[in-house]
Structures are given as C-alpha cells and as structure tokens.
Scaffold this motif. Structure first.
Motif, PDB file in Angstrom:
ATOM      1  N   SER A   1     -28.158 -83.390  -3.869  1.00  0.00           N
ATOM      2  CA  SER A   1     -29.152 -83.767  -2.855  1.00  0.00           C
ATOM      3  C   SER A   1     -30.031 -82.566  -2.542  1.00  0.00           C
ATOM      4  N   GLY A   2     -30.955 -82.772  -1.611  1.00  0.00           N
ATOM      5  CA  GLY A   2     -31.731 -81.636  -1.116  1.00  0.00           C
ATOM      6  C   GLY A   2     -31.026 -81.024   0.084  1.00  0.00           C
ATOM      7  N   ASP A   3     -31.789 -80.288   0.872  1.00  0.00           N
ATOM      8  CA  ASP A   3     -31.198 -79.637   2.049  1.00  0.00           C
ATOM      9  C   ASP A   3     -30.672 -80.672   3.043  1.00  0.00           C
ATOM     10  N   GLY A   4     -31.286 -81.853   3.052  1.00  0.00           N
ATOM     11  CA  GLY A   4     -30.918 -82.888   4.026  1.00  0.00           C
ATOM     12  C   GLY A   4     -29.449 -83.283   3.938  1.00  0.00           C
ATOM     13  N   GLY A   5     -28.926 -83.377   2.734  1.00  0.00           N
ATOM     14  CA  GLY A   5     -27.521 -83.760   2.557  1.00  0.00           C
ATOM     15  C   GLY A   5     -26.607 -82.743   3.218  1.00  0.00           C
ATOM     16  N   LEU A   6     -26.924 -81.489   3.016  1.00  0.00           N
ATOM     17  CA  LEU A   6     -26.111 -80.410   3.578  1.00  0.00           C
ATOM     18  C   LEU A   6     -26.147 -80.447   5.113  1.00  0.00           C
ATOM     19  N   VAL A   7     -27.339 -80.682   5.627  1.00  0.00           N
ATOM     20  CA  VAL A   7     -27.514 -80.703   7.079  1.00  0.00           C
ATOM     21  C   VAL A   7     -26.791 -81.893   7.714  1.00  0.00           C
ATOM     22  N   ASP A   8     -26.804 -83.033   7.022  1.00  0.00           N
ATOM     23  CA  ASP A   8     -26.073 -84.200   7.533  1.00  0.00           C
ATOM     24  C   ASP A   8     -24.576 -83.902   7.595  1.00  0.00           C
ATOM     25  N   VAL A   9     -24.049 -83.238   6.576  1.00  0.00           N
ATOM     26  CA  VAL A   9     -22.622 -82.904   6.582  1.00  0.00           C
ATOM     27  C   VAL A   9     -22.319 -81.948   7.736  1.00  0.00           C
ATOM     28  N   VAL A  10     -23.109 -80.901   7.848  1.00  0.00           N
ATOM     29  CA  VAL A  10     -22.865 -79.877   8.871  1.00  0.00           C
ATOM     30  C   VAL A  10     -22.940 -80.467  10.279  1.00  0.00           C
ATOM     31  N   ASN A  11     -23.970 -81.272  10.534  1.00  0.00           N
ATOM     32  CA  ASN A  11     -24.127 -81.833  11.880  1.00  0.00           C
ATOM     33  C   ASN A  11     -22.972 -82.751  12.243  1.00  0.00           C
TER      34      ASN A  11
ATOM     35  N   PRO B   1     -29.930 -78.581  -6.954  1.00  0.00           N
ATOM     36  CA  PRO B   1     -31.299 -78.678  -6.432  1.00  0.00           C
ATOM     37  C   PRO B   1     -31.936 -80.022  -6.727  1.00  0.00           C
ATOM     38  N   LEU B   2     -31.589 -81.052  -5.977  1.00  0.00           N
ATOM     39  CA  LEU B   2     -32.124 -82.383  -6.266  1.00  0.00           C
ATOM     40  C   LEU B   2     -32.988 -82.947  -5.155  1.00  0.00           C
ATOM     41  N   GLY B   3     -33.381 -82.077  -4.215  1.00  0.00           N
ATOM     42  CA  GLY B   3     -34.295 -82.517  -3.166  1.00  0.00           C
ATOM     43  C   GLY B   3     -35.723 -82.166  -3.545  1.00  0.00           C
ATOM     44  N   THR B   4     -36.552 -82.031  -2.516  1.00  0.00           N
ATOM     45  CA  THR B   4     -37.949 -81.690  -2.755  1.00  0.00           C
ATOM     46  C   THR B   4     -38.150 -80.188  -2.613  1.00  0.00           C
ATOM     47  N   GLY B   5     -37.850 -79.674  -1.435  1.00  0.00           N
ATOM     48  CA  GLY B   5     -38.023 -78.234  -1.214  1.00  0.00           C
ATOM     49  C   GLY B   5     -36.857 -77.437  -1.786  1.00  0.00           C
ATOM     50  N   ASN B   6     -35.649 -77.941  -1.626  1.00  0.00           N
ATOM     51  CA  ASN B   6     -34.440 -77.252  -2.094  1.00  0.00           C
ATOM     52  C   ASN B   6     -34.386 -75.810  -1.586  1.00  0.00           C
ATOM     53  N   ALA B   7     -34.688 -75.628  -0.316  1.00  0.00           N
ATOM     54  CA  ALA B   7     -34.759 -74.276   0.241  1.00  0.00           C
ATOM     55  C   ALA B   7     -33.442 -73.521   0.041  1.00  0.00           C
TER      56      ALA B   7
ATOM     57  N   TYR C   1     -28.043 -79.070  14.576  1.00  0.00           N
ATOM     58  CA  TYR C   1     -27.701 -77.805  13.915  1.00  0.00           C
ATOM     59  C   TYR C   1     -28.464 -77.712  12.600  1.00  0.00           C
ATOM     60  N   GLY C   2     -28.762 -76.482  12.214  1.00  0.00           N
ATOM     61  CA  GLY C   2     -29.490 -76.297  10.961  1.00  0.00           C
ATOM     62  C   GLY C   2     -28.974 -75.093  10.205  1.00  0.00           C
ATOM     63  N   ALA C   3     -29.263 -75.091   8.903  1.00  0.00           N
ATOM     64  CA  ALA C   3     -28.862 -73.971   8.052  1.00  0.00           C
ATOM     65  C   ALA C   3     -30.076 -73.328   7.403  1.00  0.00           C
ATOM     66  N   VAL C   4     -31.259 -73.925   7.615  1.00  0.00           N
ATOM     67  CA  VAL C   4     -32.436 -73.471   6.875  1.00  0.00           C
ATOM     68  C   VAL C   4     -33.562 -73.019   7.807  1.00  0.00           C
ATOM     69  N   VAL C   5     -34.132 -73.956   8.549  1.00  0.00           N
ATOM     70  CA  VAL C   5     -35.382 -73.633   9.255  1.00  0.00           C
ATOM     71  C   VAL C   5     -35.568 -74.482  10.512  1.00  0.00           C
ATOM     72  N   CYS C   6     -36.142 -73.872  11.527  1.00  0.00           N
ATOM     73  CA  CYS C   6     -36.620 -74.628  12.688  1.00  0.00           C
ATOM     74  C   CYS C   6     -38.056 -74.190  12.930  1.00  0.00           C
ATOM     75  N   SER C   7     -38.983 -75.135  12.920  1.00  0.00           N
ATOM     76  CA  SER C   7     -40.390 -74.731  13.010  1.00  0.00           C
ATOM     77  C   SER C   7     -41.190 -75.647  13.923  1.00  0.00           C
ATOM     78  N   TRP C   8     -42.303 -75.106  14.346  1.00  0.00           N
ATOM     79  CA  TRP C   8     -43.308 -75.856  15.116  1.00  0.00           C
ATOM     80  C   TRP C   8     -44.672 -75.406  14.627  1.00  0.00           C
ATOM     81  N   GLY C   9     -45.643 -76.311  14.609  1.00  0.00           N
ATOM     82  CA  GLY C   9     -46.978 -75.948  14.144  1.00  0.00           C
ATOM     83  C   GLY C   9     -47.208 -76.472  12.744  1.00  0.00           C
ATOM     84  N   LEU C  10     -47.928 -75.688  11.976  1.00  0.00           N
ATOM     85  CA  LEU C  10     -48.351 -76.135  10.649  1.00  0.00           C
ATOM     86  C   LEU C  10     -47.179 -76.613   9.783  1.00  0.00           C
ATOM     87  N   HIS C  11     -46.089 -75.827   9.729  1.00  0.00           N
ATOM     88  CA  HIS C  11     -44.988 -76.194   8.841  1.00  0.00           C
ATOM     89  C   HIS C  11     -44.365 -77.530   9.238  1.00  0.00           C
ATOM     90  N   ALA C  12     -44.032 -77.672  10.517  1.00  0.00           N
ATOM     91  CA  ALA C  12     -43.405 -78.917  10.979  1.00  0.00           C
ATOM     92  C   ALA C  12     -44.346 -80.097  10.732  1.00  0.00           C
TER      93      ALA C  12
END
Ligand SMILES: Nc1ncnc2c1ncn2[C@@H]1O[C@H](COP(=O)(O)OP(=O)(O)OP(=O)(O)O)[C@@H](O)[C@H]1O
Length: 477
Positions: free
Chosen positions: A195-205, A225-231, A291-302
């Motif tokens: 999966s992408g990062d989303g799978g990991l975040v779902d497990v962690v949360n 690396p099977l998501g889009t960003g795969n950060a 909870y997150g393992a990668v990024v929390c953003s506001w503005g252009l990125h979000a």
C-alpha cells in the motif's frame, strides 16, 4: 599486495546445473556490483545488476557452495498496463559464487526474516493487498512478486493470512480485530503492507486507539511502494533498487517507527469519499486526535493533496500532485495564489515556551518526520530514516511563481531550505490557530488524510509519541 587495479573476482561454478565462469564487477565510482557468468557449453552470457538482486540465500547447510539468488526482472506487460507489477520474481541456483558477492547479498545476522522466528515460533504473518492504493498495482505485485518470493524463502509459505482491501475501512478493521488484540496478547506479528503511506497510518492509528496491555508486543511491518507519494518508502531508502522493497524485507532489521500526534479543536472532521462525507475523529482524552508517521501540513501542501484525491486525479499517479499545485498556484480565474491567514507557533527542542512565527499570512506550513514526500521531492534534507525528529518547513505568501520556484528547488535535493524565504528547523511542537472564513483554507493534511477544522479552530502537533510498531529497514542502503 597493494595492487589497486586487482582483477575482478572470478570463480568456476554453475548456474542451474550448467558450468559457468562467474565474474563479479564493481564500478569504481558508484561501487555498484554486477555478476556476470559465461556459459561453458555455449557462448551465451548472463548478468545480474546490483539493483535487481533481492538476496543470495544458502540452499542447505550441507551443500555450502549452493546459493539461491533471488532477483526482480522487468515485467514485459508493465509498459502497456498501469495495474501490472513493474517487476516479477525470478530465482536461479548458483554454485561456487565469488565470496564478495555472497558477503554483500546474503542477509546479515540481524536481518528481520530470521528475527521474526521469535523463540523458535514462526510469527503470525499478514499480507495486506491494498487494491485502492496508487494506480492499483498491489494485486499484481502480490501475484507476480511477493507471493512467489514467499513460497521460495519461507518453508511454511501457506502459513500467512492474505487480506485484500474491499473498502477504505478494511485495514483499520483488520488492525482492530486482529493486530491489536494479538499484540496485547504478546503474539509476534509481521505485516507486509502492499500500500501507500495510508495503509501504515491506518494500522498505527488503530493500534493507538485501544488500551495497550503490559504484554503488548509491537508488530513488525514492512511497506512496499504501492501508493502515490510513497513518502515513507522513499524516505527510508527502499526504492533505491528495483526490487519494490523486497531486498529491504529480506535484508533489513527492525527499528521503532516514530510518530507524531495531531490534536484538533472539537469541530474538526475527517473528510472522506472525495470530501462528500465527513466523520468525527477518534478522541484521545476527549480531544479529537490523529497520529501520523509522515507529515502534518496546512496551506499549499494540504490543499493540493486534498484537491487531487479524486478518482480522476488518482489515475495520474504522483503527477496528480504537480497538476493540483499548478492549479493552486496559478488559479484559472487569474486570482493570485491564496495567502492563508492564521497564527502559527512552534515549540523548539529544550524550550518549554511556544514561540509565534512572525507572519500573519502563510503559503506553506509543514511538519514532517521524513525526508521525502514523493520520489525526488526532498522536503526535509536533514531528516534521516526513522530519526524521530520533527522538522518544520514554512514560508509566507510569496505569490504563485515564488512558491513554484521553491517547490522546484525541493526537487533538486532539497535546495529550497537554502533560500532565505524558507524557514526550516527541528521542532517538538506546532500549533496553528486558523483565521480563515472559508472552509477550504482550513484543511489540514495528516499523512494524506484530510481534516477540516471549524472556523476559529486549531491543530496542535507534538513529536515523541511512543512507538507501537517496528518498521523493517535496511540501514546499509
Ligand atoms: N478496495 C478499496 N476500496 C476503497 N478504498 C480503498 C480500497 N483499498 C484501499 N482503499 C483506500 O485507499 C486509500 C489508499 O491510500 P494509500 O495511502 O495506501 O495510497 P495512496 O494515497 O495512493 O498513496 P500515498 O499515501 O503513498 O500517496 C486509503 O484510504 C485506503 O483505505
């Protein structure tokens, strides 16, 4: 002695029973290896390059000269089919390989595959195939790459549970019904996430949503690396070869996955189903929390993550982020890129005081635990894999072209951080109090998920959450 130009190691051996001469070449500049073999019975030559090799595994203790070389080979169907696995699994049996080759490609003693057999017991192995991630390659990667590899390396290859996602809830449900109770019972679990990062975040949360018992045993996880960003995959270096993370899986060791906590004001809602639906967040001590393992953003990125999370955009893979950035920075109606209004404060290491960022409008406010958000996009060049340091990248409303120039520099090994308009530092906390009327300017991204905060609301991010999961990473890459 002292001969700097010694000839490459050569041995007489066999490939799949056919006599050959092996030569191990190493590029002087890059250090990359290439194994070449010359067949004795005909003039043909075979070769395997460093980037394609997953591992060299001993076949049996009683035949010490025999090794299986596992490798990834380009999938001929991939160019015409975006859902096809880019590579397929292959192996060959090699006898009497050059020693330096074995030394380099045999998994080290602390490699995770062996580690997982705790106290002689085989772990509970779970494979998650996230059919909705990225461009939909996960199922074919399972069939053509991961499954045949497991059958090869794992004598109990049938002793795994395969879970294919059927909805956006599948991973969280699985974590709630299986991973968390088992971890609380002290059961060793290994999770291979396609999966992408989303799978990991779902497990962690989900692991963090319930109470932890004293016997809690952190599951091991590895991500492909099977998501889009795969950060995460790009940041821990598992995309630096062609094996889609399988070399990392066989050669890596476990390390705690650092996490941050994002707490929100009471009216914050998770946007789902292309923002057609909104949901309450889980409460931690009565505070809505993600909870997150990668990024929390506001503005252009979000904004660009949110705007590009549609079926139509998803078909473009990682290009979707660039397309949405273009639209956000140069709106079609000719208006300027948005200047986001709010108060931003930071908590710095060793300081107990919140300090205000001296700016009333913002374009980019992003706290991250990783170095790359997608392939080549080095948002935080000082971040090392799983170092647990939260870093803030931010800049003000400098217009569409200015922001585009900075983003372009981020694609140049993270050169944006040398630009005087960009703030970049290690933090332990970030707080944003939103001063926007319109809801779309109050969207926050946490590892790809979008949370919309109510008018006058806030978000507070803190590093240093105790890890609930170990990630497998090969730190030698
Ligand atoms: N069969 C499915 N039906 C509906 N939703 C799904 C299905 N499988 C996965 N999903 C959802 O799709 C989303 C995919 O997220 P994931 O992060 O894995 O991929 P991505 O967004 O393409 O990649 P990245 O986060 O790395 O950019 C998740 O929210 C997941 O719950």
């Amino acid at each position: 002695m002292g001969n700097e130009h010694s000839s490459p190691p050569k041995t007489e051996g066999q490939v799949d029973g056919r006599p050959v001469t092996f030569t191990l070449r190493q590029d002087e500049k890059t250090g990359k290896r290439e194994l070449i073999w010359q067949e004795h019975e005909n003039a043909s030559q075979g070769r395997l390059t460093d980037k394609d090799i997953i591992a060299a595994l001993p076949v049996h203790a009683q035949i010490p000269d025999d090794y299986s070389i596992l490798y990834a080979s380009p999938n001929p169907s991939a160019p015409d089919n975006p859902q096809a696995s880019p590579v397929i699994f292959k192996s060959l049996l090699a006898t009497n390989l050059p020693q330096p080759f074995i030394h380099h490609f045999q998994p080290p003693g602390n490699a995770c595959w062996q580690l997982r057999a705790d106290n002689g017991a085989f772990p509970n192995l779970h494979i998650i195939v996230s059919s909705g991630s990225g461009t939909g390659q996960a199922e074919d990667v399972w069939t053509q790459l991961v499954k045949p590899m497991l059958q090869h390396v794992c004598p109990k290859a049938n002793a795994y549970a395969l879970h294919t996602t059927t909805s956006e809830h599948t991973v969280a449900e699985l974590a709630r019904e299986v991973f968390l109770p088992q971890a609380n019972d002290g059961v060793t679990q290994a999770i291979i996430l396609l999966s992408g990062d989303g799978g990991l975040v779902d497990v962690v949360n989900t692991l963090l949503a319930g109470p932890c018992s004293k016997r809690y045993k952190k599951p091991n996880a590895t991500i492909l690396p099977l998501g889009t960003g795969n950060a995460m995959a790009h940041s821990v270096g598992l995309t630096s070869d062609n094996t889609m993370g399988l070399r990392n899986l066989l050669q890596g060791a476990t390390k705690p996955l650092p996490l941050f906590r994002a707490s929100f004001s009471p009216g914050a809602r998770l946007l789902v189903d292309e923002a057609r639906e909104e949901r309450r967040l889980s409460d931690v001590n009565r505070v809505p929390t993600v909870y997150g393992a990668v990024v929390c953003s506001w503005g252009l990125h979000a904004g660009l993550v949110a705007d590009s999370d549609t079926h139509e955009y998803r078909q473009h893979g990682a290009e979707r982020f660039k397309m949405a950035a273009e639209e956000a920075l140069f709106p079609k109606d000719g208006s300027p890129a948005h200047a986001y209004r709010g108060k931003v404060s930071v908590l710095r290491p060793l300081s107990g005081e919140w300090e205000r960022v001296d700016r009333e409008t913002h374009a980019y406010v992003l706290a991250t635990l990783v170095s790359k958000l997608e392939k080549g996009f080095t948002i935080s060049p000082s971040s090392k894999p799983l170092d647990g340091k939260l870093r803030l990248v931010h800049f003000g409303a400098i217009g569409g072209q200015g922001a585009m120039d900075l983003m372009t520099k981020a694609y140049q090994d993270g050169k944006h951080i040398d630009d005087e308009r960009v703030g970049y530092e290690e933090i332990t906390g970030l707080r944003i109090e939103f001063e926007e009327e319109e809801a779309r300017w109050r969207r926050v991204c946490v590892d790809g998920k979008i949370v919309r905060v109510e008018a006058g609301g806030w978000v507070e991010v803190r590093s240093g959450v105790e890890s609930v999961l170990d990630l497998i990473i090969d730190e030698r890459t």
